[in-house]
Write a protein that holds these residues in place. Structure first.
Motif: not given
Length: 194
Positions: A3, A57-58, A60-61, A128, A133-134
């Motif tokens: 990462s 990261n957001w 990806s949810r 990310a 592990h962003f």
């Protein structure tokens, strides 16, 4: 550690010949104060890439892992092609730089704005999404920016004129292409499992 290392390598390659690297060269020539410029690059990149990494990261949810892999593959192919196109620094980009703000503040603002929508910011979002592990991704992309830009600030025209930019752009495109292939392989693997 992947990462950290992959984002560092990808962004360092992608940044060679990029608009922000040309901006670093311009700022170095204008101010002749390398350390405030380097600190401005560091601060603006951390802020910009932290926001980009948080978006990745957001996002990806909200999608399945297979869907994200296909989107990542397409995005990496697009950025690979984008990387092959040489950047230029427009007069409009530099006309707002004023010596009265000093090297740090001018660099901070100029780099932050120049990175908006730039391929390294887009790459940070995608990396990310890909890596869990962003914060390591943000540190890696920031290190990549510094690896590419600090020598330009310190050496000025000498280093920039001697770099094989076409070869480096091809290497960066190849790195994004490899990431696209990895994402496609992952997507196919996820699609094959019931």
């Amino acid at each position: 550690m992947e990462s950290l290392f992959v984002p560092t390598l990808v962004v360092a390659l992608a940044e060679i010949g990029d608009k922000t690297q040309l901006l670093a060269l311009l700022l170095a020539a204008r101010f002749r104060a390398p350390w405030p410029i380097i600190m401005g690059i560091l601060a603006s990149t951390l802020a910009n890439h932290f926001a980009a990494g948080a978006v990745g990261n957001w996002v990806s949810r909200f999608f399945s892992e297979a869907t994200l892999s296909w989107v990542l593959a397409a995005s990496f192919v697009a950025v690979a092609l984008w990387t092959l196109i040489p950047d230029t620094l427009d007069e409009d980009d530099t006309s707002s730089l004023k010596k009265s703000y000093g090297p740090f503040l001018t660099t901070l603002i100029a780099f932050f704005l120049a990175e908006m929508g730039d391929k390294t910011q887009v790459a940070t979002v995608m990396l990310a999404v890909q890596y869990p592990h962003f914060l390591l991704v943000v540190i890696g992309t920031t290190l990549g920016m510094l690896i590419a830009n600090v020598p330009v600030v310190l050496a000025g025209n000498f280093a920039a004129e001697r770099l094989p930019l076409a070869l480096i752009r091809r290497l960066a495109a190849a790195a994004f292409g490899i990431l696209a292939l990895v994402a496609i392989g992952h997507a196919l693997q996820l699609s094959a499992t019931p």
